[in-house]
Design a protein around this motif. Structure first.
Motif, PDB file in Angstrom:
ATOM      1  N   ARG A   1      -8.391 -10.134   4.217  1.00 53.66           N
ATOM      2  CA  ARG A   1      -8.669  -8.998   5.114  1.00 53.66           C
ATOM      3  C   ARG A   1      -9.570  -9.425   6.267  1.00 53.66           C
TER       4      ARG A   1
ATOM      5  N   SER B   1      -8.478 -13.793  10.771  1.00 56.63           N
ATOM      6  CA  SER B   1      -7.919 -13.409  12.065  1.00 56.63           C
ATOM      7  C   SER B   1      -6.610 -14.138  12.346  1.00 56.63           C
TER       8      SER B   1
ATOM      9  N   LEU C   1      -3.225 -15.985  10.520  1.00 62.44           N
ATOM     10  CA  LEU C   1      -2.446 -16.184   9.293  1.00 62.44           C
ATOM     11  C   LEU C   1      -1.246 -17.063   9.592  1.00 62.44           C
TER      12      LEU C   1
ATOM     13  N   SER D   1       0.112  -9.947   3.289  1.00 62.69           N
ATOM     14  CA  SER D   1      -0.232  -9.337   4.574  1.00 62.69           C
ATOM     15  C   SER D   1       0.968  -8.625   5.166  1.00 62.69           C
ATOM     16  N   THR D   2       1.240  -7.438   4.726  1.00 59.35           N
ATOM     17  CA  THR D   2       2.435  -6.730   5.180  1.00 59.35           C
ATOM     18  C   THR D   2       2.310  -6.189   6.599  1.00 59.35           C
ATOM     19  N   ASP D   3       1.104  -5.971   7.085  1.00 55.50           N
ATOM     20  CA  ASP D   3       0.949  -5.318   8.388  1.00 55.50           C
ATOM     21  C   ASP D   3       0.363  -6.221   9.469  1.00 55.50           C
ATOM     22  N   ARG D   4       0.295  -7.517   9.223  1.00 54.55           N
ATOM     23  CA  ARG D   4      -0.298  -8.415  10.198  1.00 54.55           C
ATOM     24  C   ARG D   4       0.697  -9.486  10.616  1.00 54.55           C
ATOM     25  N   GLU D   5       0.463 -10.028  11.802  1.00 55.42           N
ATOM     26  CA  GLU D   5       1.336 -11.103  12.289  1.00 55.42           C
ATOM     27  C   GLU D   5       1.085 -12.372  11.482  1.00 55.42           C
ATOM     28  N   ILE D   6       2.181 -12.969  11.049  1.00 56.78           N
ATOM     29  CA  ILE D   6       2.122 -14.241  10.324  1.00 56.78           C
ATOM     30  C   ILE D   6       2.919 -15.243  11.144  1.00 56.78           C
TER      31      ILE D   6
ATOM     32  N   THR E   1      -9.225 -18.495   9.279  1.00 58.25           N
ATOM     33  CA  THR E   1      -7.803 -18.798   9.383  1.00 58.25           C
ATOM     34  C   THR E   1      -7.274 -19.117   7.996  1.00 58.25           C
TER      35      THR E   1
END
Length: 184
Positions: free
Chosen positions: A53, A56, A58, A74-79, A143
């Motif tokens: 969480r 910053s 991923l 991390s379903t809602d973040r840019e990977i 990271t």
């Protein structure tokens, strides 16, 4: 402010690994492992999801098991999926005529690689490139990499050689294991 890098091994893969393996069965297993999904009950530890969480940046390997693990974490973040983080393939599989447990085949394969100087150097160079990629991103904040056990070790060695310290090692090299590296 301290920088942090988290190296994570993907979740448990849904593939049978019991019994004795011939060389041919081991090679098939390696191919199947690269395309197999995660086990339905493979869930990341809460401590790992809490740490992510704060991340910053991923990153993940492009291989399916790392992609699926990254989506679970991390379903809602840019990977950012990058091939530089893919697992190191098994370059040396001995031509043995007898059957062995899967773990023995993995050990023979990796021992064969570690005795090959040029191969060892190539793996270290690739690990260094991956570590530098993560280090650049860590200047912007924590990271994380969702990758693989063997190649994460190469990245870890390079991080340590460049001044990072491993401050936490969680669950060894099991699925969902992770290491946290810090640098002031």
């Amino acid at each position: 402010m301290a920088s942090a890098i988290i190296l994570i091994r993907h979740g448990r893969v849904a593939i049978a690994s019991d019994g004795l393996f011939s060389r041919e069965r081991f090679l098939r297993y390696l191919e199947d492992y690269d395309t197999a999904p995660l086990c339905l009950d493979s869930r990341p530890p809460e401590e790992l999801t809490e740490r992510l969480r704060l991340a910053s940046g991923l990153f993940a390997s492009e291989l399916p098991r790392a992609r699926e693990s990254a989506r679970m974490l991390s379903t809602d973040r840019e990977i950012r999926y990058e091939a530089i983080f893919n697992e190191e393939p098994h370059h040396v599989v001995p031509r043995l005529l007898f059957q062995m447990p899967l773990l023995a085949w993995f050990a023979w394969s990796r021992i064969g690689e570690s005795t090959n100087r040029s191969l060892r150097r190539a793996i270290a160079e690739r690990g260094s490139i991956a570590a530098k990629r993560l280090t650049v991103e860590a200047h912007h904040g924590t990271t994380a990499l969702i990758g693989h056990g063997w190649f994460n070790r190469a990245i870890a060695r390079s991080l340590i050689e460049s001044g990072w310290r491993c401050v936490l090692r969680h669950r060894g090299s099991e699925p969902w294991s992770f290491r946290v590296f810090m640098r002031e």
